[in-house]
Design an enzyme around this catalytic site. Structure first.
Site, PDB file in Angstrom:
ATOM      1  N   SER A   1      24.955  69.716  90.797  1.00  0.00           N
ATOM      2  CA  SER A   1      24.554  70.174  92.217  1.00  0.00           C
ATOM      3  C   SER A   1      22.912  69.414  92.427  1.00  0.00           C
ATOM      4  O   SER A   1      22.575  68.696  91.644  1.00  0.00           O
ATOM      5  CB  SER A   1      24.330  71.785  92.080  1.00  0.00           C
ATOM      6  OG  SER A   1      23.101  72.108  91.496  1.00  0.00           O
ATOM      7  N   LYS A   2      22.686  69.944  93.773  1.00  0.00           N
ATOM      8  CA  LYS A   2      21.360  69.099  94.218  1.00  0.00           C
ATOM      9  C   LYS A   2      20.144  69.599  93.308  1.00  0.00           C
ATOM     10  O   LYS A   2      19.316  68.710  93.212  1.00  0.00           O
ATOM     11  CB  LYS A   2      21.148  69.943  95.519  1.00  0.00           C
ATOM     12  CG  LYS A   2      22.059  69.269  96.627  1.00  0.00           C
ATOM     13  CD  LYS A   2      21.351  69.527  97.954  1.00  0.00           C
ATOM     14  CE  LYS A   2      22.262  68.791  99.083  1.00  0.00           C
ATOM     15  NZ  LYS A   2      22.497  69.583  99.967  1.00  0.00           N
ATOM     16  N   ARG A   3      20.058  70.682  92.446  1.00  0.00           N
ATOM     17  CA  ARG A   3      19.315  71.062  91.545  1.00  0.00           C
ATOM     18  C   ARG A   3      18.851  69.765  90.532  1.00  0.00           C
ATOM     19  O   ARG A   3      17.919  69.714  90.026  1.00  0.00           O
ATOM     20  CB  ARG A   3      19.750  72.263  91.005  1.00  0.00           C
ATOM     21  CG  ARG A   3      18.618  73.267  90.334  1.00  0.00           C
ATOM     22  CD  ARG A   3      19.495  74.614  90.134  1.00  0.00           C
ATOM     23  NE  ARG A   3      20.724  74.551  89.857  1.00  0.00           N
ATOM     24  CZ  ARG A   3      21.101  74.353  88.410  1.00  0.00           C
ATOM     25  NH1 ARG A   3      20.333  74.420  87.679  1.00  0.00           N
ATOM     26  NH2 ARG A   3      22.356  74.352  87.850  1.00  0.00           N
ATOM     27  N   HIS A   4      20.321  69.050  90.299  1.00  0.00           N
ATOM     28  CA  HIS A   4      20.004  67.769  89.289  1.00  0.00           C
ATOM     29  C   HIS A   4      19.372  66.582  90.022  1.00  0.00           C
ATOM     30  O   HIS A   4      19.158  65.647  89.172  1.00  0.00           O
ATOM     31  CB  HIS A   4      21.423  67.772  88.550  1.00  0.00           C
ATOM     32  CG  HIS A   4      21.925  69.058  87.966  1.00  0.00           C
ATOM     33  ND1 HIS A   4      23.014  69.607  88.233  1.00  0.00           N
ATOM     34  CD2 HIS A   4      21.581  69.693  86.725  1.00  0.00           C
ATOM     35  CE1 HIS A   4      23.250  70.666  87.488  1.00  0.00           C
ATOM     36  NE2 HIS A   4      22.232  70.794  86.555  1.00  0.00           N
TER      37      HIS A   4
END
Ligand code: GLU
Length: 481
Positions: free
Chosen positions: A250-253
């Site tokens: 996800s964008k978190r990564h």
């Protein structure tokens, strides 16, 4: 053989979906199969024409082509699900008339009570309440103004086998798939699990290659096919792509859309190479492979069964590799938009060529060029944090003074080696300390291209100017202390 890529146009093309598209494309190239692009836009609220256009643009940018799709047409279209509602209605009627589907009048609230378990692990299973309604019950519900959904009557206790090229045979029991499921919502819009198999059959898709997240949907699709007498394609479910912490990517990564990778300056060749090889490797361990080599080496059955971890660093490294090894003219063309965006578009082409030739080895993505343009072309430079720390060290001042003395001396010529020799002699500094301090003075960075070539490219006047202003700045600072 016919394959398809079937994105839902609800945003930018996600890197995980791009991988599905790439594998489909590569397999189609390998087997000379037709490739179909089908737009799955039945989620009318979340789908948009802009998203479809951006997905098509990103696929084309990656170099993926298809022989049939909404943009190209084809004998088995239309290729947008929103344009196929009439086709689906015919099948829905068939299901209802044969008793394989029925109207369900349950309200949201009533369905809520069919959830089993508690908290986050609640499982929904439809209890079959509307399976055999009497005419009177139906009239009552209608009188209450209830709008029905259409539910598929799932046969009890049947084995449904998903034959999968990657995962092998997977057997599901029809009694464990959540009960009778909705095929048409109360607003008349048919659902994915229902129409996907109709479209795969009507578009004569022989091999469905898609993400593993759809594996649990597959028994439902197979049951629908059986009920409608439609053929079932062969399957290949690609293992999931996870972030470095093994949770869903996800964008978190990091960045996750193809659009964002393009903007940052990734090359389509590198993305294809990296994404295609996420989850398999060549026998000799070669990692940099052109698409034709991948087409030759890949086999559906040899794709990994277990999840693949997305390694952002490795993709960057791979991209840097492509930037380094591409013919200079080609890479220059790729750098040009970044050069223009950074405001250096008017620079003499010959000079830009020399700069790119020198610094492309230091660029892992095209946007990395920005800092080198300023390093090579600006009169003055602002040292970055690392360079500042180096210049701030107590024993740097004598190197700065020595460099300043050098440019005022008769010996001053545009050779970094001569400058370093002179400064070594005058300051007594040597090795890494000497070298890094001089690099920091001239380029404002501690890392970068070969200093001899960089010095020449920056030019006599600018090198002298930078040394002077650095010396002035640090002298003033020392006086102030
Ligand atoms: N539209 C689905 C998705 O974007 C793909 C479905 C499929 O490949 O069967 O996830």
């Amino acid at each position: 053989m016919r394959v398809r890529f079937a994105p839902s146009p609800t945003g930018f093309l996600h890197i995980g979906n791009a991988r599905t598209a790439i594998i489909n494309y590569i397999i189609s190239q390998k087997t000379k199969a037709d490739m179909v692009l089908r737009i799955e836009d039945t989620d009318l609220e979340r789908s948009s024409g802009e998203s479809e256009a951006s997905i098509i643009r990103d696929l084309k940018w990656l170099g993926i082509t298809w022989s049939e799709g909404p943009d190209t047409g084809g004998r088995l279209g239309p290729y947008r699900q929103s344009e196929r509602f009439e086709i689906y209605s015919t099948y829905t009627l068939k299901l209802i008339e044969s008793g394989k589907a029925y109207f369900c009048y349950c309200t949201k609230n009533e369905l809520e009570h069919m959830k089993k378990g508690d908290g986050g692990s609640q499982q929904f299973e439809y209890n079959g309440r509307c399976r055999n309604l009497s005419d009177e019950e139906i009239r009552d519900f209608k009188d209450q103004g209830r709008k029905p959904t259409v539910r598929f009557r799932v046969p009890e206790n049947e084995s449904v086998i998903v034959r999968d090229h990657i995962k092998g045979d997977i057997v599901f029991n029809s009694s464990n798939i959540g009960g009778d499921f909705i095929v048409v919502r109360s607003d008349g819009v048919p659902v994915y699990n229902y129409i996907v198999i109709i479209d795969d059959a009507l578009m004569e898709i022989t091999h469905v290659i898609r993400g593993e997240d759809h594996l649990s949907n597959t028994p439902k699709q197979i049951l629908i096919a059986a009920a409608l007498g439609l053929p079932v394609p062969e399957y290949a479910h690609l293992s999931l792509v996870l972030g470095p912490d093994r949770s869903k990517l996800s964008k978190r990564h990091g960045i996750t859309s193809v659009d964002a990778y393009r903007s940052e300056g990734y090359l389509p060749e590198a993305l294809i190479n990296y994404l295609a090889m996420l989850g398999w490797s060549t026998e000799n361990g070669e990692e940099i492979l052109a698409i034709d080599d991948i087409v030759n080496s890949i086999e559906l059955a040899s794709l990994a069964k277990s999840a693949a971890i997305f390694d952002f660093q490795k993709l960057r490294w791979m991209n840097g590799n492509y930037i380094r090894s591409m013919p200079l003219d080609n890479v220059m063309e790729k750098f040009m938009p970044y050069i223009e965006k950074a405001g250096y578009g008017a620079t003499d082409t010959r000079r830009l060529r020399q700069i790119i030739d020198l610094v492309r080895g230091n660029c892992e993505v095209l946007s990395d060029i920005t800092c080198f343009l300023s390093m090579m072309l600006d009169k003055t430079i602002a040292p970055d944090t690392e360079a500042r720390a180096m210049l701030d060290e107590a024993d740097s001042m004598k190197i700065i003074e020595a460099a300043n003395e050098y440019i005022d001396s008769a010996e001053w010529n545009l050779s970094f080696k001569n400058l370093a020799d002179f400064a070594a002699q005058k300051s007594g500094a040597k090795g890494k300390k000497l070298f890094m301090t001089l690099r920091a003075i001239i380029t404002g960075r501690l890392k970068g291209p070969d200093m001899e070539a960089a010095t020449r490219l920056i030019g006599r006047e600018t090198v002298a100017e930078r040394i002077k202003s650095c010396c002035h700045k640090y002298r003033t600072r020392h006086e102030d202390q």
